[in-house]
Motif scaffolding. Structure first.
Motif, PDB file in Angstrom:
ATOM      1  N   PHE A 127       0.859  -1.310   0.131  1.00 21.35           N
ATOM      2  CA  PHE A 127       0.186   0.012   0.133  1.00 21.35           C
ATOM      3  C   PHE A 127       0.853   1.255  -0.002  1.00 21.35           C
ATOM      4  CE2 PHE A 127      -3.835  -2.505   1.357  1.00 21.35           C
ATOM      5  CZ  PHE A 127      -4.429  -1.897   0.224  1.00 21.35           C
ATOM      6  N   HIS A 130       3.044   0.496  -4.154  1.00 22.77           N
ATOM      7  CA  HIS A 130       2.760   0.310  -5.271  1.00 22.77           C
ATOM      8  C   HIS A 130       2.680   1.347  -6.070  1.00 22.77           C
ATOM      9  CE1 HIS A 130      -0.047  -1.129  -8.417  1.00 22.77           C
ATOM     10  NE2 HIS A 130       0.148  -2.374  -8.009  1.00 22.77           N
ATOM     11  N   PRO A 131       3.491   1.212  -7.480  1.00 19.75           N
ATOM     12  CA  PRO A 131       3.558   2.465  -8.214  1.00 19.75           C
ATOM     13  C   PRO A 131       2.060   3.181  -8.651  1.00 19.75           C
ATOM     14  CG  PRO A 131       4.001   0.375  -9.579  1.00 19.75           C
ATOM     15  CD  PRO A 131       3.881  -0.162  -8.059  1.00 19.75           C
ATOM     16  N   THR A 132       1.155   2.540  -8.605  1.00 14.22           N
ATOM     17  CA  THR A 132      -0.030   3.272  -9.142  1.00 14.22           C
ATOM     18  C   THR A 132      -0.770   3.839  -7.894  1.00 14.22           C
ATOM     19  OG1 THR A 132      -1.447   1.327  -9.471  1.00 14.22           O
ATOM     20  CG2 THR A 132      -0.469   2.410 -11.321  1.00 14.22           C
ATOM     21  N   PHE A 133      -0.908   3.096  -6.724  1.00 25.79           N
ATOM     22  CA  PHE A 133      -1.619   3.594  -5.748  1.00 25.79           C
ATOM     23  C   PHE A 133      -1.002   3.906  -4.224  1.00 25.79           C
ATOM     24  CE2 PHE A 133      -2.709  -0.786  -5.883  1.00 25.79           C
ATOM     25  CZ  PHE A 133      -2.204  -1.228  -4.689  1.00 25.79           C
ATOM     26  N   LEU A 150       6.805  -3.230 -10.322  1.00 25.97           N
ATOM     27  CA  LEU A 150       5.982  -4.075 -11.186  1.00 25.97           C
ATOM     28  C   LEU A 150       6.914  -4.373 -12.165  1.00 25.97           C
ATOM     29  CD1 LEU A 150       2.612  -2.583 -11.044  1.00 25.97           C
ATOM     30  CD2 LEU A 150       3.524  -4.348  -9.592  1.00 25.97           C
ATOM     31  N   LEU A 151       7.806  -3.604 -12.835  1.00 25.04           N
ATOM     32  CA  LEU A 151       8.669  -4.059 -13.901  1.00 25.04           C
ATOM     33  C   LEU A 151      10.250  -4.068 -13.682  1.00 25.04           C
ATOM     34  CD1 LEU A 151       6.705  -2.579 -17.024  1.00 25.04           C
ATOM     35  CD2 LEU A 151       6.874  -4.981 -16.188  1.00 25.04           C
ATOM     36  N   GLY A 240       7.373 -11.727  -8.423  1.00 24.61           N
ATOM     37  CA  GLY A 240       7.691 -10.941  -9.913  1.00 24.61           C
ATOM     38  C   GLY A 240       8.773 -10.023  -9.610  1.00 24.61           C
ATOM     39  N   PRO A 241       9.024  -8.892 -10.472  1.00 24.59           N
ATOM     40  CA  PRO A 241       8.631  -9.105 -12.039  1.00 24.59           C
ATOM     41  C   PRO A 241       9.649 -10.131 -12.696  1.00 24.59           C
ATOM     42  CG  PRO A 241      10.024  -7.346 -11.649  1.00 24.59           C
ATOM     43  CD  PRO A 241       9.612  -7.795 -10.206  1.00 24.59           C
ATOM     44  N   ALA A 242       8.915 -11.173 -13.449  1.00 30.87           N
ATOM     45  CA  ALA A 242       9.986 -12.087 -14.257  1.00 30.87           C
ATOM     46  C   ALA A 242      10.672 -12.906 -13.416  1.00 30.87           C
ATOM     47  CB  ALA A 242      10.598 -11.419 -15.406  1.00 30.87           C
TER      48      ALA A 242
ATOM     49  N   ARG B 250      -0.155  -8.194 -12.300  1.00 31.45           N
ATOM     50  CA  ARG B 250      -0.656  -9.342 -12.824  1.00 31.45           C
ATOM     51  C   ARG B 250      -2.280  -9.594 -12.571  1.00 31.45           C
ATOM     52  NH1 ARG B 250       4.082 -13.766 -11.566  1.00 31.45           N
ATOM     53  NH2 ARG B 250       5.557 -12.738 -12.504  1.00 31.45           N
ATOM     54  N   LYS B 263      -6.184   8.109 -13.477  1.00 33.11           N
ATOM     55  CA  LYS B 263      -5.058   8.027 -14.481  1.00 33.11           C
ATOM     56  C   LYS B 263      -5.003   7.420 -15.690  1.00 33.11           C
ATOM     57  CE  LYS B 263      -1.930   8.264 -10.226  1.00 33.11           C
ATOM     58  NZ  LYS B 263      -1.081   7.440  -9.420  1.00 33.11           N
ATOM     59  N   GLU B 401       5.491 -13.952 -16.503  1.00 34.50           N
ATOM     60  CA  GLU B 401       6.937 -13.576 -16.391  1.00 34.50           C
ATOM     61  C   GLU B 401       7.263 -13.046 -17.710  1.00 34.50           C
ATOM     62  OE1 GLU B 401       9.224 -16.813 -14.970  1.00 34.50           O
ATOM     63  OE2 GLU B 401       8.010 -16.964 -12.904  1.00 34.50           O
ATOM     64  N   GLU B 404       6.196  -9.709 -18.567  1.00 33.09           N
ATOM     65  CA  GLU B 404       6.961  -8.627 -17.812  1.00 33.09           C
ATOM     66  C   GLU B 404       8.214  -8.457 -18.576  1.00 33.09           C
ATOM     67  OE1 GLU B 404       4.717  -9.320 -13.509  1.00 33.09           O
ATOM     68  OE2 GLU B 404       6.494 -10.350 -13.754  1.00 33.09           O
ATOM     69  N   ASN B 405       8.935  -9.287 -18.720  1.00 31.04           N
ATOM     70  CA  ASN B 405      10.371  -9.377 -19.670  1.00 31.04           C
ATOM     71  C   ASN B 405      10.174  -8.397 -20.924  1.00 31.04           C
ATOM     72  OD1 ASN B 405      12.195 -10.657 -18.048  1.00 31.04           O
ATOM     73  ND2 ASN B 405      11.676 -12.568 -19.029  1.00 31.04           N
TER      74      ASN B 405
END
Lengths: 294, 437
Positions: A127, A130-133, A150-151, A240-242, B250, B263, B401, B404-405
């Motif tokens: 909370f 998180h990048p958006t909220f 997230l990325l 994640g990510p990946a 996700r 947004k 995954e 995301e890459n």
């Protein structure tokens, strides 16, 4: 000379150990045995089909690049978490040890995070970040930081390390503080009279005398980072990510309980068990030698 | 291993309690994944209460077991310990596991054995076929949704976007205008695999895997790295680079927050997102169909999401009689309409849909109709009957995954999708060995 105290009756020691052994057998040896057994099978979730596959589950893991990534992620994560939690706990303990007013308030406040359930702690951190909220994330982005856990794998790793360490700091703090308070004041005063400043006193007197506590905490923290951080990772990044925060324990969970692949999951548990046994042996053989239990 | 023990222990406790209840009534356990704190769980519990009050022979006992995975795990553990419930709610991607488990009493058989004459042809076809075996529906569809295009009407007006984007390229143009007008993230999506792979492929009539997406055999292989899906992902990757598409995670939470905060004025998300959107959006919103390619004049049916109710083997005949009666109760047009209105999930029968139309419900809530129209808008083809692929959850995570890459620019699109297919196909081969027996 070591004093030997023996029991008069032969059965009494077994009786006394019994409850503990029973608990170990039920909650450790039985499930661990079952995991080893399952690791040799390929089975469907409901147990209708079970095919003996020998070492195939292990072989599958050992040729998978993702599994090696996960090992690396675990090492980085555990190393950073242990380091961050130990250092912060130590620094806070040193300051709390010196505080004169409001010690009780500081101590109580510092212990709180330990009482927070991992999943709740994780939800709290997400909370914030998180990048958006996330509120703190909003600040970071406003300051021009390109914050995106997230990325961006490094951001995600930072986030879970900080969250996991934050939860463990209290525990380390309590033990370090107790350790510090057990150091005889006379030793520190003697060093001060000999002309050692606060830094030197810390380095040459306090830290060596704290070594049993530190060693104990290293073992506990590594085990914590390996196993008990599952809830935090689950809530904050989901691995994640990946796969950037996909630790071995988290992978055991997702493969076993989300994907219902018991064989693969059990094989991972077995490997994990051996890694932890090896780590503990290493710690006792090499680090404990430098510990003085004076 | 700890979870197994807990699951079994939980089952034992539940059974111990229910055994103490009145003997005349037959208790029927229903394990589900909707928290009783939320609207979905409350509606579910209300249905069991209404059913229990409507007759005196059976008592449905709803037990919340956690999220979808926790519920399935609890059922698996309980089944192995022979303490399983009669009814369990299982997420759509678990259908392959359930159908091949040998632990399931198929619903078409259950209804026939219990003397309920159900006209399955009055159910929405693609919904039923997703859960059907060779002889009919193996599970009772319960909560069914499909992704649609939600948009912020105020933002569209402000940015000068006229009309609703019909094609993906028009969607990109709209996103571009919105970002220019100051909406920082443009377009986003919840559940990206469901939206971008599953539903894109269904609507475009592209295969996701061979053997009719696994419906016709366990030897299916993923093929989505060689369809128009690849070009679609390249387009979205371009949008990410351009800054008109934002990845918000996700699942669903990030996308919802970005939509509420104005947004991202375009949000690709489940029709069941309606509950949250209607509560939190402080602006005028509307919904439309997921976009199509410009040359697609016959968009196919979309792909469903949600969960179904599975009946497990090993109980007394009385339990199954009660279960069948409960299912007949749930499937009635009145109950289905109530479910539809309260949750944003679609009704599973055409009769319930007719009832809603007759009431004029869609005049007031037009977006509630989009999902039904989208799920039933063509005769399903071999590519759009459903999807039944082993390790569905794991294979979804693998593609997450790799996407995301792609979004992070760490792998080229083709390479990432090839890797995802290769890793997932290894899982399918593994699944084939236990399921094929």
């Amino acid at each position: 000379m070591i004093k030997r105290v023996t029991f008069a009756s032969k059965s009494l020691p077994y009786l006394l150990l019994g409850p503990q052994l029973l608990i170990l057998a039920v909650f450790f040896f039985w499930p661990a045995g079952k995991a080893i057994y399952e690791s040799f099978f390929l089975s469907d979730p409901f147990g209708a089909t079970q095919i003996f596959v020998g070492l195939e589950n292990f072989q599958m893991l050992l040729v998978s690049p993702e599994y090696y990534d996960s090992i690396l992620v675990t090492l980085v994560f555990s190393g950073l978490t242990t380091l961050a939690a130990l250092l912060s706990g130590f620094v806070m303990a040193v300051f709390a040890d010196r505080a004169i007013r409001g010690v009780l308030v500081f101590k109580s406040a510092l212990i709180w995070p330990y009482a927070v359930a991992p999943a709740v702690a994780g939800a709290l951190w997400i909370f914030l970040f998180h990048p958006t909220f996330g509120s703190v994330a909003g600040l970071l982005i406003a300051l021009g930081v390109d914050w995106d856990p997230l990325l961006n794998g490094a951001h995600a790793m930072t986030l879970v390390v900080v969250a996991a360490a934050w939860k463990q700091i209290s525990y380390n703090f309590v033990f370090f503080l107790a350790g510090l308070q057990a150091i005889p004041k006379s030793l520190i005063e003697a060093a001060a009279i000999d002309g050692a400043g606060p830094g030197k006193r810390l380095w040459y007197v306090v830290i060596p005398l704290l070594s049993p506590t530190t060693f104990f905490l290293i073992v506990i923290n590594i085990v914590y980072a390996f196993f008990d951080t599952f809830g935090i990772i689950h809530a904050v990044t989901g691995g994640g990510p990946a796969g950037a925060t996909n630790t071995l324990v988290f992978k055991v969970y997702t493969d076993g309980f989300e994907n219902q692949d018991l064989g693969a999951s059990s094989a991972q548990s077995v490997i994990l068990m051996f890694i932890v046994i090896a780590l503990t042996v290493l710690q006792f053989r090499y680090i404990e030698r430098r510990v003085s239990y004076a | 291993m700890r979870q197994w023990n807990l699951g079994a222990a939980g089952a034992a406790i539940v059974l111990a309690f229910s055994a103490g209840a009145t003997q005349a009534q037959t208790d029927i356990q229903w394990w589900h994944a909707f928290s009783p704190d939320g609207k979905l769980g409350q509606t579910l519990v209300r249905y069991t209460e209404e059913f229990n009050a409507s007759q005196s022979d059976y008592r449905i006992v709803p037990v919340h077991k956690g999220n979808y995975y926790e519920t399935l795990n609890a059922a698996v553990a309980a089944y192995r310990a022979k303490k399983h419930p009669a009814i369990v709610q299982v997420v759509g991607r678990g259908a392959a596991t359930m159908i091949n488990s040998g632990a399931v009493y198929p619903v078409h058989q259950l209804m026939k054995d219990s003397g309920h004459d159900i006209d399955w042809s009055r159910f929405i076809g693609p919904v039923l076929s997703a859960f059907s075996d060779a002889n009919g529906p193996a599970a009772m569809p319960f909560n069914t949704s499909t992704p649609i295009l939600w948009y912020n009407v105020d933002a569209f007006e402000k940015a000068g976007v006229t009309g609703v984007p019909r094609t993906w390229d028009e969607l990109g143009d709209a996103g571009r205008k919105l970002v220019k007008a100051g909406y920082e993230c443009g377009i986003t999506s919840a559940w990206q695999i469901w939206v971008h792979r599953d539903n894109y492929s269904f609507i475009q009539n592209q295969p996701i895997a061979s053997q009719g997406n696994g419906m016709d055999g366990f030897d299916a292989e993923y093929v989505y790295n060689a369809t128009r899906f690849v070009d679609h992902i390249k387009r979205v990757r371009g949008w990410v680079e351009e800054g008109i598409y934002t990845y918000t995670g996700r699942t669903w939470q990030g996308g919802h927050e970005a939509f509420y905060a104005e947004k991202c004025p375009i949000f690709l998300e489940s029709s069941a997102g309606y509950g949250g959107i209607s509560r939190n959006a402080k602006f005028r919103f509307a919904a439309s169909f997921l976009p199509v390619e410009a040359d697609n004049f016959y968009p196919r049916n979309s792909f469903l999401g949600g969960a179904a109710l599975w009946v497990m083997k090993g109980h007394d005949p009385a339990v199954y009689k009660g279960t069948a009666a409960f299912f007949a109760f749930l499937a009635s047009p009145e109950m289905q309409l109530d479910w539809h209105k309260n949750t944003g999930y679609v009704p599973i029968s055409l009769d319930a849909y007719d009832l809603a139309q007759k009431e004029g419900y869609y005049k007031e809530f037009p977006h509630q109709e989009i999902a039904i129209l989208s799920l039933s808008r063509s005769v399903p083809t071999v590519n759009t009957r459903g999807m039944r692929l082993g390790f569905g959850v794991q294979n979804t995570e693998i593609l997450n995954e790799e996407l995301e890459n792609i979004w992070a620019g760490k792998k080229p699109v083709e390479k990432a999708l090839d890797d995802a297919v290769q890793r997932s196909n290894a899982n399918l081969r593994r699944f084939e060995r236990t399921a094929g027996n």
